[in-house]
Design a protein around this motif. Sequence first.
Motif, PDB file in Angstrom:
ATOM      1  N   TYR A   1       0.839  -1.054  -0.092  1.00 13.73           N
ATOM      2  CA  TYR A   1      -0.085   0.060   0.092  1.00 13.73           C
ATOM      3  C   TYR A   1       0.926   1.401   0.123  1.00 13.73           C
ATOM      4  CZ  TYR A   1      -3.740  -3.433   1.036  1.00 13.73           C
ATOM      5  OH  TYR A   1      -4.707  -4.212   1.003  1.00 13.73           O
ATOM      6  N   ALA A   2       1.915   0.984   0.730  1.00 11.81           N
ATOM      7  CA  ALA A   2       2.819   2.411   0.644  1.00 11.81           C
ATOM      8  C   ALA A   2       3.502   2.819  -0.549  1.00 11.81           C
ATOM      9  CB  ALA A   2       4.003   2.260   1.895  1.00 11.81           C
TER      10      ALA A   2
ATOM     11  N   MET B   1      -1.629   6.775  -2.562  1.00 14.27           N
ATOM     12  CA  MET B   1      -1.339   6.679  -1.140  1.00 14.27           C
ATOM     13  C   MET B   1      -0.236   7.635  -0.945  1.00 14.27           C
ATOM     14  SD  MET B   1      -3.571   4.682   0.642  1.00 14.27           S
ATOM     15  CE  MET B   1      -2.898   3.635   1.896  1.00 14.27           C
TER      16      MET B   1
ATOM     17  N   PHE C   1      -1.355  11.267  -1.179  1.00 14.34           N
ATOM     18  CA  PHE C   1      -2.349  11.646   0.183  1.00 14.34           C
ATOM     19  C   PHE C   1      -1.104  12.038   1.302  1.00 14.34           C
ATOM     20  CE2 PHE C   1      -4.738  10.742   3.714  1.00 14.34           C
ATOM     21  CZ  PHE C   1      -5.931  11.581   3.495  1.00 14.34           C
ATOM     22  N   PHE C   2      -0.386  11.132   1.420  1.00 15.95           N
ATOM     23  CA  PHE C   2       0.554  11.373   2.489  1.00 15.95           C
ATOM     24  C   PHE C   2       1.183  12.477   2.506  1.00 15.95           C
ATOM     25  CE2 PHE C   2       4.264  10.894   5.036  1.00 15.95           C
ATOM     26  CZ  PHE C   2       4.046  10.259   6.422  1.00 15.95           C
TER      27      PHE C   2
ATOM     28  N   VAL D   1      -0.872  15.395   3.277  1.00 14.57           N
ATOM     29  CA  VAL D   1      -1.063  15.755   4.506  1.00 14.57           C
ATOM     30  C   VAL D   1       0.032  16.428   5.121  1.00 14.57           C
ATOM     31  CG1 VAL D   1      -1.496  14.569   6.556  1.00 14.57           C
ATOM     32  CG2 VAL D   1      -2.976  13.888   4.637  1.00 14.57           C
TER      33      VAL D   1
ATOM     34  N   ILE E   1      -8.675  11.417   7.598  1.00 10.31           N
ATOM     35  CA  ILE E   1      -7.236  11.775   7.416  1.00 10.31           C
ATOM     36  C   ILE E   1      -6.058  10.828   7.650  1.00 10.31           C
ATOM     37  CG2 ILE E   1      -5.445  13.768   7.190  1.00 10.31           C
ATOM     38  CD1 ILE E   1      -8.127  15.527   7.555  1.00 10.31           C
TER      39      ILE E   1
ATOM     40  N   PRO F   1      -5.507   6.559   6.154  1.00  6.36           N
ATOM     41  CA  PRO F   1      -4.200   6.225   5.361  1.00  6.36           C
ATOM     42  C   PRO F   1      -3.054   6.787   5.480  1.00  6.36           C
ATOM     43  CG  PRO F   1      -6.492   7.516   4.415  1.00  6.36           C
ATOM     44  CD  PRO F   1      -6.659   7.649   5.857  1.00  6.36           C
ATOM     45  N   VAL F   2      -2.798   7.847   6.228  1.00  4.91           N
ATOM     46  CA  VAL F   2      -1.535   7.986   6.620  1.00  4.91           C
ATOM     47  C   VAL F   2      -0.786   7.057   7.528  1.00  4.91           C
ATOM     48  CG1 VAL F   2      -0.109   9.965   8.114  1.00  4.91           C
ATOM     49  CG2 VAL F   2      -1.970  10.784   6.663  1.00  4.91           C
TER      50      VAL F   2
ATOM     51  N   PHE G   1      -1.610   4.232   7.459  1.00  2.48           N
ATOM     52  CA  PHE G   1      -1.538   2.901   6.643  1.00  2.48           C
ATOM     53  C   PHE G   1      -0.300   3.005   5.633  1.00  2.48           C
ATOM     54  CE2 PHE G   1      -3.499  -0.290   3.981  1.00  2.48           C
ATOM     55  CZ  PHE G   1      -4.207  -1.177   5.077  1.00  2.48           C
ATOM     56  N   VAL G   2       0.091   4.163   5.233  1.00  2.00           N
ATOM     57  CA  VAL G   2       1.212   4.119   4.580  1.00  2.00           C
ATOM     58  C   VAL G   2       2.351   4.181   5.368  1.00  2.00           C
ATOM     59  CG1 VAL G   2       2.490   6.154   3.395  1.00  2.00           C
ATOM     60  CG2 VAL G   2       0.061   5.905   2.759  1.00  2.00           C
ATOM     61  N   ILE G   3       2.538   4.733   6.506  1.00  4.80           N
ATOM     62  CA  ILE G   3       3.617   4.572   7.450  1.00  4.80           C
ATOM     63  C   ILE G   3       3.892   3.061   7.714  1.00  4.80           C
ATOM     64  CG2 ILE G   3       4.564   5.157   9.558  1.00  4.80           C
ATOM     65  CD1 ILE G   3       2.852   7.515   9.660  1.00  4.80           C
TER      66      ILE G   3
END
Lengths: 278, 301
Positions: A13-14, A19, A22-23, A26, B92, B95-96, B98-100
């Motif tokens: 997913y990373a 994704m 989005f990161f 943010v 918000i 997903p953050v 999740f990515v981490i």
Amino acid sequence: MRVLRRWVDPLDYAGRIWMRAFFGVVFILLYAPVVLMMAFSFNDSKRNIVWRGFTTKYYEKAWNNDGLIEAFINSLTIAAINTIVATILGAMVALLLWRFRFPFKSAYEGFMALPIVIPEICMGVAMLAFFSRIGWPTGLPWPLNLSAITIAHIAFSFPFVAIVVRARMAGFNRELEEASRDLGASEWQTFRHVIFPYMRPGLVGGALLAFTLSLDDFVITFFTSGPETVTFPVKVYSMVRFSVTPEVNAASTVLVVITLIVAALMLRVQRPGQGGSP
Amino acid sequence: MESYRKNQRVFWVLAGPGSFWLLFFFLVPLGMVWILSFGEKAVIDGKISITETEITWTLANYVRALADPVYLVIMWKSIWISALATMLCLIIAYPVAFVISFASPRWRPWLLLAVILPFWINLLIRTYALIAVFRIRGYVNFTLEWIYDTLWLDGLFGPFEPLELLYNDFAVVAGLVYVFMPFMVLPLYASIERLDRSMLEASLDLGASQVATFLRVTVPLTMPGIVSGLILVFIPCLGSFLTADLLGGTNATMIGNVIERQFKAANDWPFGAALSFLLMYVTFGALALRALLSRDAEARI
């Protein structure tokens, strides 16, 4: 291999572009306001948000603002005393909880967590009511006039220290302590030469946390400070209420930089493998 | 772990100072506010005193807080603003986190740090920084105007009208999300990181789509983190005072601002005390709910 690379791992997913995007968004939104504030503290314009050239005059202005400097010194003094007392108190509570079994222990732990969980404003008004009701002396000479704020800061920051130190002690091998006692060391010698060296990174981490908590606190200080005892955040607040000026930006930038330095120090201490947390 | 009886001297030396401090400089002050909440302004020589209060064990302050429409409206508003900000944080932060969690181990601590670091920066300064973003001549309006002018819309619809972004509910919600986001990322990260990836693989291998896998495997498995995050953000949002004060102005008052006003400008301490205890009861209720829900969620896994 080249073919395989094109195939997207369904669990990666990373690695997905959207994704990551989005990161990224943010991340930018989290930092942009503070970074812009810091950047525009160097802007040679009073009102405009357009860049008009580099200047440090607002730093000079902040430096020559006696009220601001006085508030800054007050904040540092409170933070320093708070750090010492809160670290000692927090470490003692951490050792207590780490070492002993006693009745109502979980209730005691809940009691210790109270200052962390209750809303800051409730604690603030409680401090205001307390110090005015018991007639805590005001108008004392500096730095005794800061005592009320310092006492309040210690009360909310030492439970945080206790958590940090206790987390560190969780990795301690109790057999070392037993060995030390079996070899005839006293309580104090065991503490000084066996427990303390292991505990030190937790102490430093806790102390740095106590320092920033005190330096950053606004809400509780707002209710405990008087006209003679203004701390840096309280002073910035009164300036902000008045108007948004580059001078406030400059002062805030200084505080942010101090905070970041302390955070960096804390990371260094807590880094695993360097005598940090297990 | 040894029993406290075995070494009472050390036990009391360690227990004494911290307990003393918390008892006298925390619990006693809270107790005073609690007693104060049953008081009323003293009447001296037939006039209501401004400074003196009398403890009459009246419930009038609580009745006023819970029955007066003015305060009821503010309380409801505080609750829905906090709930909205909390939900936005979740949307918000998920997903953050999740990515981490799914980033390579080398990157993970740095990404986590990147999200947590703003939390270290002074709350007041972060809130203050948002004023410059949202005000009439702020960065958002400035950017929008630039886009507007570049697209030649000013020729079509007349000059750009800056948006009123500050001193309303929008600003307060945005400020709360901005300030308390890290509180949401941490528990989410902790639970996503522990997630058994083979469960996701199994679901995908058995033909479930990514969306179905997410909704029926990932979300239920990370429920403890979601619940923790929701409550960890909701509590400080509800008790916040600074965000509404600086960004909400007079139009968006939250319960924290009412409490502050009672203790400062309005000088009605008993009423402020009752409000702050109501806020504390809600906080304890939320914490109890968290304990209950997370135990439930753990049990289901």
